[in-house]
Design a protein around this motif. Structure first.
Motif, PDB file in Angstrom:
ATOM      1  N   UNK A   1       6.916 -10.600  10.011  1.00 40.30           N
ATOM      2  CA  UNK A   1       7.507  -9.631  10.507  1.00 40.30           C
ATOM      3  C   UNK A   1       8.565  -9.108   9.438  1.00 40.30           C
ATOM      4  N   UNK A   2       8.670  -7.631   9.205  1.00 36.84           N
ATOM      5  CA  UNK A   2       9.488  -7.054   8.172  1.00 36.84           C
ATOM      6  C   UNK A   2       9.900  -5.853   8.553  1.00 36.84           C
ATOM      7  N   UNK A   3      10.968  -5.259   8.213  1.00 38.03           N
ATOM      8  CA  UNK A   3      11.386  -4.104   8.291  1.00 38.03           C
ATOM      9  C   UNK A   3      10.241  -2.984   7.737  1.00 38.03           C
ATOM     10  N   UNK A   4      10.296  -1.672   8.248  1.00 44.73           N
ATOM     11  CA  UNK A   4       9.321  -0.941   7.396  1.00 44.73           C
ATOM     12  C   UNK A   4       9.477  -0.715   5.948  1.00 44.73           C
ATOM     13  N   UNK A   5      11.120  -0.666   5.857  1.00 40.34           N
ATOM     14  CA  UNK A   5      11.422  -0.329   4.425  1.00 40.34           C
ATOM     15  C   UNK A   5      10.984  -1.840   3.365  1.00 40.34           C
ATOM     16  N   UNK A   6      11.209  -3.027   4.239  1.00 44.22           N
ATOM     17  CA  UNK A   6      10.899  -4.004   3.347  1.00 44.22           C
ATOM     18  C   UNK A   6       9.244  -4.134   3.020  1.00 44.22           C
ATOM     19  N   UNK A   7       8.565  -3.601   4.069  1.00 45.62           N
ATOM     20  CA  UNK A   7       7.093  -3.675   3.994  1.00 45.62           C
ATOM     21  C   UNK A   7       6.661  -2.869   2.779  1.00 45.62           C
ATOM     22  N   UNK A   8       7.086  -1.673   3.045  1.00 44.95           N
ATOM     23  CA  UNK A   8       6.835  -0.780   1.859  1.00 44.95           C
ATOM     24  C   UNK A   8       7.112  -1.196   0.410  1.00 44.95           C
ATOM     25  N   UNK A   9       8.181  -2.153   0.228  1.00 42.31           N
ATOM     26  CA  UNK A   9       8.444  -2.513  -0.723  1.00 42.31           C
ATOM     27  C   UNK A   9       7.377  -3.591  -1.369  1.00 42.31           C
ATOM     28  N   UNK A  10       7.047  -4.543  -0.137  1.00 37.75           N
ATOM     29  CA  UNK A  10       6.093  -5.491  -0.657  1.00 37.75           C
ATOM     30  C   UNK A  10       4.690  -5.047  -0.921  1.00 37.75           C
ATOM     31  N   UNK A  11       4.342  -3.857  -0.440  1.00 38.68           N
ATOM     32  CA  UNK A  11       2.836  -3.164  -0.917  1.00 38.68           C
ATOM     33  C   UNK A  11       2.954  -2.247  -1.867  1.00 38.68           C
ATOM     34  N   UNK A  12       4.236  -1.958  -2.514  1.00 38.47           N
ATOM     35  CA  UNK A  12       4.157  -1.090  -3.753  1.00 38.47           C
ATOM     36  C   UNK A  12       3.309  -1.264  -4.663  1.00 38.47           C
ATOM     37  N   UNK A  13       2.293  -0.478  -5.175  1.00 35.67           N
ATOM     38  CA  UNK A  13       1.235  -0.557  -6.134  1.00 35.67           C
ATOM     39  C   UNK A  13       0.050  -1.249  -5.481  1.00 35.67           C
ATOM     40  N   UNK A  14       0.004  -1.713  -3.904  1.00 37.57           N
ATOM     41  CA  UNK A  14      -1.276  -2.035  -3.690  1.00 37.57           C
ATOM     42  C   UNK A  14      -2.071  -0.953  -3.140  1.00 37.57           C
ATOM     43  N   UNK A  15      -3.251  -1.488  -3.087  1.00 38.46           N
ATOM     44  CA  UNK A  15      -4.439  -0.569  -2.721  1.00 38.46           C
ATOM     45  C   UNK A  15      -4.505  -0.520  -1.251  1.00 38.46           C
ATOM     46  N   UNK A  16      -4.777   0.656  -0.566  1.00 38.42           N
ATOM     47  CA  UNK A  16      -5.338   0.757   0.891  1.00 38.42           C
ATOM     48  C   UNK A  16      -6.808   0.658   0.945  1.00 38.42           C
ATOM     49  N   UNK A  17      -7.338  -0.401   1.616  1.00 38.70           N
ATOM     50  CA  UNK A  17      -8.682  -0.420   1.616  1.00 38.70           C
ATOM     51  C   UNK A  17      -9.165   0.652   2.545  1.00 38.70           C
ATOM     52  N   UNK A  18     -10.527   1.112   2.377  1.00 38.08           N
ATOM     53  CA  UNK A  18     -11.234   2.102   3.136  1.00 38.08           C
ATOM     54  C   UNK A  18     -12.019   1.101   4.124  1.00 38.08           C
ATOM     55  N   UNK A  19     -12.322   1.803   5.338  1.00 38.29           N
ATOM     56  CA  UNK A  19     -13.039   1.164   6.280  1.00 38.29           C
ATOM     57  C   UNK A  19     -14.467   0.372   5.555  1.00 38.29           C
ATOM     58  N   UNK A  20     -14.969   1.071   4.984  1.00 38.68           N
ATOM     59  CA  UNK A  20     -16.182   0.579   3.998  1.00 38.68           C
ATOM     60  C   UNK A  20     -15.839  -0.744   3.449  1.00 38.68           C
ATOM     61  N   UNK A  21     -14.800  -0.746   2.562  1.00 38.20           N
ATOM     62  CA  UNK A  21     -14.557  -2.028   1.935  1.00 38.20           C
ATOM     63  C   UNK A  21     -14.230  -3.122   2.618  1.00 38.20           C
TER      64      UNK A  21
END
Length: 74
Positions: A45-65
């Motif tokens: 569990x993280x705050x939203x701000x911390x989570x956004x920092x964690x996934x910075x530069x990450x790729x959101x996968x599509x439902x098909x992927x």
């Protein structure tokens, strides 16, 4: 580009996947996985701000992927 965080989204960063298992106004509960096939992982569990920092530069996968069990390049 703005992307809204939602429950059940899966993000890929390097060799790790982050799945949002619970979305709340103040915090995010996510599961860290090394692959999409097993669905095993550790919940954190993280705050939203911390989570956004964690996934910075990450790729959101599509439902098909997600359905195919892979991200780009796999």
């Amino acid at each position: 580009m703005k992307i809204k965080l939602q429950q059940d989204q899966i993000w890929k960063q390097g060799e790790l996947y982050f799945k949002i298992t619970h979305w709340d106004r103040l915090y995010i509960v996510y599961k860290t996985m090394s692959d999409l096939k097993g669905r095993d992982g550790k919940e954190t569990q993280l705050s939203k701000k911390e989570f956004c920092r964690l996934i910075k530069g990450a790729e959101l996968l599509t439902p098909e992927q997600v359905r195919l069990g892979s991200g780009k390049g796999l």
